[in-house]
Design an enzyme around this catalytic site. Structure first.
Site, mmCIF file in Angstrom:
data_model
loop_
_atom_site.group_PDB
_atom_site.id
_atom_site.type_symbol
_atom_site.label_atom_id
_atom_site.label_comp_id
_atom_site.label_asym_id
_atom_site.label_seq_id
_atom_site.Cartn_x
_atom_site.Cartn_y
_atom_site.Cartn_z
ATOM 1 N N ASN A 7 32.790 27.252 40.548
ATOM 2 C CA ASN A 7 33.554 28.083 39.624
ATOM 3 C C ASN A 7 35.027 27.727 39.830
ATOM 4 O OD1 ASN A 7 34.835 30.060 38.178
ATOM 5 N ND2 ASN A 7 33.771 31.783 39.130
ATOM 6 N N ARG A 92 30.402 26.913 36.209
ATOM 7 C CA ARG A 92 30.688 28.040 35.335
ATOM 8 C C ARG A 92 31.776 27.594 34.356
ATOM 9 N NH1 ARG A 92 34.782 32.839 36.069
ATOM 10 N NH2 ARG A 92 34.141 34.090 34.305
ATOM 11 N N HIS A 181 31.214 37.684 30.450
ATOM 12 C CA HIS A 181 30.287 38.176 31.482
ATOM 13 C C HIS A 181 28.829 37.963 31.087
ATOM 14 C CE1 HIS A 181 33.564 41.345 32.603
ATOM 15 N NE2 HIS A 181 33.664 40.310 33.428
ATOM 16 N N HIS A 209 28.764 46.063 33.175
ATOM 17 C CA HIS A 209 29.393 45.217 34.203
ATOM 18 C C HIS A 209 30.775 45.818 34.439
ATOM 19 C CE1 HIS A 209 30.309 41.187 36.105
ATOM 20 N NE2 HIS A 209 31.514 41.722 35.967
ATOM 21 N N GLY A 211 33.811 45.816 36.930
ATOM 22 C CA GLY A 211 34.502 45.235 38.085
ATOM 23 C C GLY A 211 35.986 45.287 37.810
ATOM 24 N N ARG A 242 43.738 45.410 32.617
ATOM 25 C CA ARG A 242 43.708 45.093 31.174
ATOM 26 C C ARG A 242 43.554 46.365 30.355
ATOM 27 N NH1 ARG A 242 39.104 40.608 31.537
ATOM 28 N NH2 ARG A 242 39.568 40.293 33.736
ATOM 29 N N GLY A 332 31.647 44.918 40.982
ATOM 30 C CA GLY A 332 32.323 45.621 42.094
ATOM 31 C C GLY A 332 32.305 47.136 42.000
ATOM 32 N N GLU A 335 28.469 48.443 41.471
ATOM 33 C CA GLU A 335 27.594 48.326 42.648
ATOM 34 C C GLU A 335 28.022 49.239 43.789
ATOM 35 O OE1 GLU A 335 27.420 44.113 43.645
ATOM 36 O OE2 GLU A 335 27.173 43.656 41.520
ATOM 37 N N GLU A 385 25.736 35.812 39.471
ATOM 38 C CA GLU A 385 25.990 34.790 38.455
ATOM 39 C C GLU A 385 25.708 33.389 38.990
ATOM 40 O OE1 GLU A 385 29.668 36.357 35.986
ATOM 41 O OE2 GLU A 385 29.579 37.286 37.939
HETATM 42 P P1 AMP Z 1 34.625 42.523 40.826
HETATM 43 O O1 AMP Z 1 35.617 42.135 39.774
HETATM 44 O O2 AMP Z 1 33.225 42.641 40.318
HETATM 45 O O3 AMP Z 1 34.734 41.666 42.061
HETATM 46 O O4 AMP Z 1 35.032 43.997 41.299
HETATM 47 C C1 AMP Z 1 36.185 44.244 42.060
HETATM 48 C C2 AMP Z 1 36.512 45.723 41.988
HETATM 49 O O5 AMP Z 1 35.402 46.503 42.469
HETATM 50 C C3 AMP Z 1 37.669 46.157 42.895
HETATM 51 O O6 AMP Z 1 38.910 45.948 42.281
HETATM 52 C C4 AMP Z 1 37.389 47.628 43.058
HETATM 53 O O7 AMP Z 1 37.969 48.332 41.981
HETATM 54 C C5 AMP Z 1 35.882 47.760 42.948
HETATM 55 N N1 AMP Z 1 35.248 48.095 44.229
HETATM 56 C C6 AMP Z 1 34.844 47.250 45.190
HETATM 57 N N2 AMP Z 1 34.319 47.939 46.234
HETATM 58 C C7 AMP Z 1 34.385 49.251 45.908
HETATM 59 C C8 AMP Z 1 34.015 50.475 46.558
HETATM 60 N N3 AMP Z 1 33.447 50.489 47.748
HETATM 61 N N4 AMP Z 1 34.248 51.635 45.904
HETATM 62 C C9 AMP Z 1 34.833 51.631 44.678
HETATM 63 N N5 AMP Z 1 35.193 50.513 44.020
HETATM 64 C C10 AMP Z 1 34.982 49.348 44.620
#
Ligand code: AMP
Length: 399
Positions: A7, A92, A181, A209, A211, A242, A332, A335, A385
């Site tokens: 990636n 990717r 995504h 999704h 994150g 965003r 993120g 999950e 992914e």
């Molecule tokens: P991603 O873009 O899928 O990697 O998600 C990253 C985002 O997931 C971070 O900026 C956080 O906002 C959120 N995140 C990660 N761990 C946690 C957690 N334990 N509790 C709440 N939000 C989380």
């Protein structure tokens, strides 16, 4: 068969080497600050080898790939004896426009077509192409496959992907909703059907999704019929930084009032908006949940807005599909953030959704968080992914 998943970003390159017999990740890593100075973190996950985590010179992506190959094959950090053990590379690629509804074996013609999609993803596609060319330079004629973020959404009907602007903008310039995504939505929806023990062709699924960037996807009988991101990944839900959906008139008003040009405006909408812009605290949901629990009203509002938007978009997709069998949370926030999951799910009472609080507090596994009598099933499914990219690569190079 062993597949290297790449990636490539403009100054970074993430990778995983996956053994397809077991689907185990043998090693993973990240090159950062490519073209600036350079740093490589390489983590072997089999064979008890050492982690490498040091600044090294990475003037270009080719040096980065060469460093990755060197680490993957070295005595101290390696997981394979030589580069010959790497059977294929899966890349990717962010934007495949309307040209790519599926993953594809990369040749010169495909590279040209990916380049033709660059106007739609000016930051991402050139970086992806650089990664592909760097692999070619270092690894010779090992087969390579491109897996597109947009491909899964190509099944959307015109009524969902068209914008109500003059038709020529679509016909002559490709202005439409593409969605992103897609690899994640594809993976979690397929996994959801497996967990439900039903063919995906019999299910109506909505995957969230959530994150740093967030999008929702309506998957009707295995095919995407709508998604919340559009021509760019800026729209739909409010995200980390965003803005999500916005009246275009706001841009004109703000640009005039603060004497901003369009690039400055878009920079604000991409990097200084979303829950970060609302809260003034952070783009990270951990910080927002903490601040909100300590009484910070703007953090509370940012979380409320996010939850409300997820609920609103899910509701619109229930209407679009005339029902829903399962809702998925992934990425993120999806999950990890159990409070956010619970707060969003509370909007779904009208669907007969009931959440099992004990299941909702578990982490790191595929899990149904709705109660057995919940009319619509709710799942947390960690996205993967890289595995989708590796599987597509295997399937295409094995043909
Ligand atoms: P991603 O873009 O899928 O990697 O998600 C990253 C985002 O997931 C971070 O900026 C956080 O906002 C959120 N995140 C990660 N761990 C946690 C957690 N334990 N509790 C709440 N939000 C989380």
């Amino acid at each position: 068969m062993k597949i290297l998943v790449i990636n490539a970003g403009s100054s970074s390159l993430k990778y995983q080497l996956i053994d397809m017999e077991t689907e185990q990740v043998m090693a993973k890593g990240l090159c950062e600050r490519i073209g600036i100075d350079g740093h490589l973190k390489h983590t072997p996950l089999v064979g008890g080898k050492s982690v490498f985590n040091e600044d090294i010179s990475l003037p270009t992506h080719s040096e980065a790939i060469a460093a990755v190959i060197e680490k993957l094959t070295s005595a101290e950090y390696g997981v394979v004896a030589s580069m010959k053990e790497i059977d294929a590379v899966g890349h990717r690629v962010v934007h495949g426009g309307e040209k790519f509804a599926d993953s594809v074996l990369i040749d010169d013609e495909v590279l040209k077509a990916i380049d033709e999609c660059t106007p739609f993803a000016p930051l991402h596609n050139p970086a992806n192409i650089t990664g592909i060319n760097a692999c070619k330079a270092v690894m010779g004629d090992v087969p390579m496959v491109a897996v597109f973020d947009t491909a899964f959404h190509q099944t959307m009907p015109a009524k969902a992907y068209m914008y109500a602007v003059p038709y020529d903008y679509y016909k002559n310039s490709g202005v439409r909703r593409y969605g992103f995504h897609g690899t994640s939505h594809r993976y979690v929806s397929k996994r959801c059907a497996e967990l439900m023990g039903k063919p995906i062709e019999e299910l109506k699924i909505i995957s969230c999704h959530m994150g740093n960037g967030s999008s929702i996807c309506a998957i009707d009988h295995g095919k995407c019929v709508d998604t919340s991101m559009g021509f760019t990944p800026l729209v739909g839900l409010p995200m980390g930084t965003r803005c999500g959906d916005l009246d275009p008139g706001v841009m004109q008003y703000i640009m005039k009032k603060y004497d901003l040009d369009i690039d400055q405006m878009l920079n604000i909408l991409n990097k200084k908006s979303g829950v970060q812009g609302i809260s003034g605290v952070s783009s990270d949901f951990r910080d927002l949940e903490g601040a909100s629990a300590n009484g910070d009203k703007r953090s509370e509002l940012a979380l409320e807005m996010f939850n409300y938007w997820v609920a609103k978009v899910v509701g619109s997709y229930v209407a679009a599909m005339n029902g829903v069998d399962a809702i998925i949370y992934t990425a993120g926030v999806g999950e990890n953030a159990k409070t956010t999951r619970k707060a969003i799910s509370e909007y779904f009472g009208y669907l007969g959704v009931k959440i099992d609080d004990e299941a909702n507090s578990k982490r790191g596994e595929d899990i149904m968080i709705s109660t057995p009598d919940s009319k619509v099933k709710v799942f947390v499914i960690p996205t993967n992914e890289e595995l989708v990219i590796a599987r597509d690569t295997r399937d295409i190079v094995s043909k």
